[in-house]
Design a protein around this motif. Structure first.
Motif, PDB file in Angstrom:
ATOM      1  N   ASP A 108      -3.530  13.813   7.399  1.00 33.49           N
ATOM      2  CA  ASP A 108      -2.896  12.913   8.381  1.00 33.49           C
ATOM      3  C   ASP A 108      -3.355  11.457   8.227  1.00 33.49           C
ATOM      4  O   ASP A 108      -2.918  10.590   8.988  1.00 33.49           O
ATOM      5  CB  ASP A 108      -3.118  13.419   9.813  1.00 33.49           C
ATOM      6  CG  ASP A 108      -4.592  13.426  10.216  1.00 33.49           C
ATOM      7  OD1 ASP A 108      -5.458  13.104   9.365  1.00 33.49           O
ATOM      8  OD2 ASP A 108      -4.878  13.750  11.382  1.00 33.49           O
ATOM      9  N   GLU A 109      -4.201  11.190   7.252  1.00 29.60           N
ATOM     10  CA  GLU A 109      -4.611   9.800   6.973  1.00 29.60           C
ATOM     11  C   GLU A 109      -3.866   9.218   5.774  1.00 29.60           C
ATOM     12  O   GLU A 109      -4.126   8.087   5.367  1.00 29.60           O
ATOM     13  CB  GLU A 109      -6.121   9.744   6.694  1.00 29.60           C
ATOM     14  CG  GLU A 109      -6.961  10.162   7.896  1.00 29.60           C
ATOM     15  CD  GLU A 109      -8.430  10.325   7.549  1.00 29.60           C
ATOM     16  OE1 GLU A 109      -9.263  10.016   8.409  1.00 29.60           O
ATOM     17  OE2 GLU A 109      -8.748  10.770   6.416  1.00 29.60           O
ATOM     18  N   LEU A 110      -2.965  10.008   5.202  1.00 24.76           N
ATOM     19  CA  LEU A 110      -2.181   9.563   4.042  1.00 24.76           C
ATOM     20  C   LEU A 110      -0.734   9.385   4.467  1.00 24.76           C
ATOM     21  O   LEU A 110      -0.220  10.182   5.268  1.00 24.76           O
ATOM     22  CB  LEU A 110      -2.291  10.589   2.914  1.00 24.76           C
ATOM     23  CG  LEU A 110      -3.700  10.762   2.334  1.00 24.76           C
ATOM     24  CD1 LEU A 110      -3.769  11.992   1.436  1.00 24.76           C
ATOM     25  CD2 LEU A 110      -4.140   9.511   1.570  1.00 24.76           C
ATOM     26  N   PHE A 111      -0.071   8.364   3.939  1.00 19.15           N
ATOM     27  CA  PHE A 111       1.243   7.966   4.444  1.00 19.15           C
ATOM     28  C   PHE A 111       2.297   8.004   3.349  1.00 19.15           C
ATOM     29  O   PHE A 111       2.080   7.500   2.241  1.00 19.15           O
ATOM     30  CB  PHE A 111       1.151   6.555   5.053  1.00 19.15           C
ATOM     31  CG  PHE A 111       0.256   6.521   6.254  1.00 19.15           C
ATOM     32  CD1 PHE A 111       0.774   6.688   7.531  1.00 19.15           C
ATOM     33  CD2 PHE A 111      -1.124   6.398   6.112  1.00 19.15           C
ATOM     34  CE1 PHE A 111      -0.062   6.704   8.646  1.00 19.15           C
ATOM     35  CE2 PHE A 111      -1.967   6.415   7.219  1.00 19.15           C
ATOM     36  CZ  PHE A 111      -1.438   6.566   8.480  1.00 19.15           C
ATOM     37  N   GLU A 112       3.426   8.621   3.695  1.00 13.30           N
ATOM     38  CA  GLU A 112       4.594   8.651   2.810  1.00 13.30           C
ATOM     39  C   GLU A 112       5.552   7.583   3.289  1.00 13.30           C
ATOM     40  O   GLU A 112       5.914   7.565   4.471  1.00 13.30           O
ATOM     41  CB  GLU A 112       5.312  10.009   2.915  1.00 13.30           C
ATOM     42  CG  GLU A 112       4.492  11.197   2.472  1.00 13.30           C
ATOM     43  CD  GLU A 112       4.669  11.507   1.002  1.00 13.30           C
ATOM     44  OE1 GLU A 112       5.580  10.914   0.382  1.00 13.30           O
ATOM     45  OE2 GLU A 112       3.894  12.322   0.491  1.00 13.30           O
ATOM     46  N   TYR A 113       5.979   6.701   2.417  1.00 15.10           N
ATOM     47  CA  TYR A 113       6.987   5.703   2.794  1.00 15.10           C
ATOM     48  C   TYR A 113       7.593   5.124   1.525  1.00 15.10           C
ATOM     49  O   TYR A 113       7.020   5.233   0.440  1.00 15.10           O
ATOM     50  CB  TYR A 113       6.369   4.588   3.657  1.00 15.10           C
ATOM     51  CG  TYR A 113       5.303   3.748   2.954  1.00 15.10           C
ATOM     52  CD1 TYR A 113       5.611   2.513   2.398  1.00 15.10           C
ATOM     53  CD2 TYR A 113       3.993   4.205   2.835  1.00 15.10           C
ATOM     54  CE1 TYR A 113       4.637   1.753   1.746  1.00 15.10           C
ATOM     55  CE2 TYR A 113       3.023   3.444   2.199  1.00 15.10           C
ATOM     56  CZ  TYR A 113       3.344   2.216   1.661  1.00 15.10           C
ATOM     57  OH  TYR A 113       2.393   1.474   1.018  1.00 15.10           O
ATOM     58  N   GLU A 114       8.752   4.523   1.680  1.00 12.80           N
ATOM     59  CA  GLU A 114       9.394   3.896   0.528  1.00 12.80           C
ATOM     60  C   GLU A 114       8.889   2.468   0.393  1.00 12.80           C
ATOM     61  O   GLU A 114       8.890   1.704   1.357  1.00 12.80           O
ATOM     62  CB  GLU A 114      10.915   3.894   0.717  1.00 12.80           C
ATOM     63  CG  GLU A 114      11.635   3.354  -0.497  1.00 12.80           C
ATOM     64  CD  GLU A 114      13.116   3.095  -0.248  1.00 12.80           C
ATOM     65  OE1 GLU A 114      13.761   2.549  -1.165  1.00 12.80           O
ATOM     66  OE2 GLU A 114      13.598   3.407   0.862  1.00 12.80           O
ATOM     67  N   LYS A 115       8.441   2.126  -0.795  1.00 14.74           N
ATOM     68  CA  LYS A 115       8.029   0.742  -1.056  1.00 14.74           C
ATOM     69  C   LYS A 115       9.221   0.058  -1.704  1.00 14.74           C
ATOM     70  O   LYS A 115       9.632   0.409  -2.813  1.00 14.74           O
ATOM     71  CB  LYS A 115       6.799   0.717  -1.957  1.00 14.74           C
ATOM     72  CG  LYS A 115       6.100  -0.632  -2.001  1.00 14.74           C
ATOM     73  CD  LYS A 115       4.646  -0.465  -2.467  1.00 14.74           C
ATOM     74  CE  LYS A 115       3.879  -1.777  -2.441  1.00 14.74           C
ATOM     75  NZ  LYS A 115       4.300  -2.682  -3.508  1.00 14.74           N
ATOM     76  N   THR A 116       9.755  -0.922  -1.005  1.00 18.22           N
ATOM     77  CA  THR A 116      11.075  -1.419  -1.375  1.00 18.22           C
ATOM     78  C   THR A 116      11.071  -2.317  -2.611  1.00 18.22           C
ATOM     79  O   THR A 116      12.127  -2.659  -3.118  1.00 18.22           O
ATOM     80  CB  THR A 116      11.709  -2.167  -0.189  1.00 18.22           C
ATOM     81  OG1 THR A 116      10.808  -3.204   0.224  1.00 18.22           O
ATOM     82  CG2 THR A 116      11.971  -1.231   0.980  1.00 18.22           C
ATOM     83  N   ASP A 117       9.878  -2.669  -3.106  1.00 19.85           N
ATOM     84  CA  ASP A 117       9.871  -3.483  -4.332  1.00 19.85           C
ATOM     85  C   ASP A 117       9.774  -2.630  -5.597  1.00 19.85           C
ATOM     86  O   ASP A 117       9.668  -3.164  -6.696  1.00 19.85           O
ATOM     87  CB  ASP A 117       8.734  -4.522  -4.300  1.00 19.85           C
ATOM     88  CG  ASP A 117       7.346  -3.894  -4.209  1.00 19.85           C
ATOM     89  OD1 ASP A 117       7.236  -2.650  -4.214  1.00 19.85           O
ATOM     90  OD2 ASP A 117       6.367  -4.659  -4.134  1.00 19.85           O
TER      91      ASP A 117
END
Ligand code: ADP
Length: 151
Positions: free
Chosen positions: A135-144
């Motif tokens: 729960d300390e790691l994050f999934e997200y799209e990096k738009t660059d």
């Protein structure tokens, strides 16, 4: 994608280099998926540096790594990024590391050498699991990403 664990060591924290070091990884194009500050103890250091346990300087390493908190990063990049991060960090001894590398630009010691970076894809995954809860790691799209990697 390849994952690396970075420890920004106590010498960097004391010398006010944390922001500069994070900035270098960011500017390279790496994606930050975890960041926190922790105080290390003997148990985690003995696991993390097990390959050095029989060295005469092992006690010094542990004392140094416990001398103040460290900042822990989890970084993600494309194929070859674990090696690219090791290249960015430079060889172990700051006094021998090439200018332009993090250790070469900021260090003069083989012990107080600014950062740890995972040395293989396998170790990157296992070291991130050692230092971060899920729960300390994050999934997200990096738009660059499309600008960093092209098509
Ligand atoms: P690296 O961090 O470049 O992958 P190692 O895994 O060989 O290098 O060593 C782990 C850490 O142990 C080094 O980053 C450094 O802080 C410390 N260390 C390595 N060699 C020595 C030495 N000869 N004397 C004191 N400390 C050392």
């Amino acid at each position: 994608m390849e994952k690396s664990l970075i420890l920004i060591k106590p010498d960097s924290l004391q010398r006010g280099l944390v922001g500069e070091i994070i900035s270098r990884f960011e500017k390279k194009g790496l994606k930050l998926i975890g960041v926190k500050m922790v105080s290390l103890d003997d148990a985690v250091l003995e696991e993390h540096y097990y390959h050095l346990a029989d060295k005469p300087f092992f006690g010094e390493i542990k004392d140094f790594m416990k001398s103040s908190p460290v900042v822990v990063l989890a970084l993600v990049g494309g194929q070859g990024s674990v090696l690219a991060i090791r290249t960015l960090v430079g060889p172990t001894k700051g006094q021998e590391a090439p200018a332009g590398t993090i250790r070469g630009d900021f260090g003069l010691s083989g012990a107080n050498n600014i950062v740890h970076a995972s040395d293989s894809v396998e170790n990157g995954a296992s070291e991130i699991a050692r230092f971060f809860n899920s729960d300390e790691l994050f999934e997200y799209e990096k738009t660059d990403s499309k600008h960093i990697y092209g098509n």
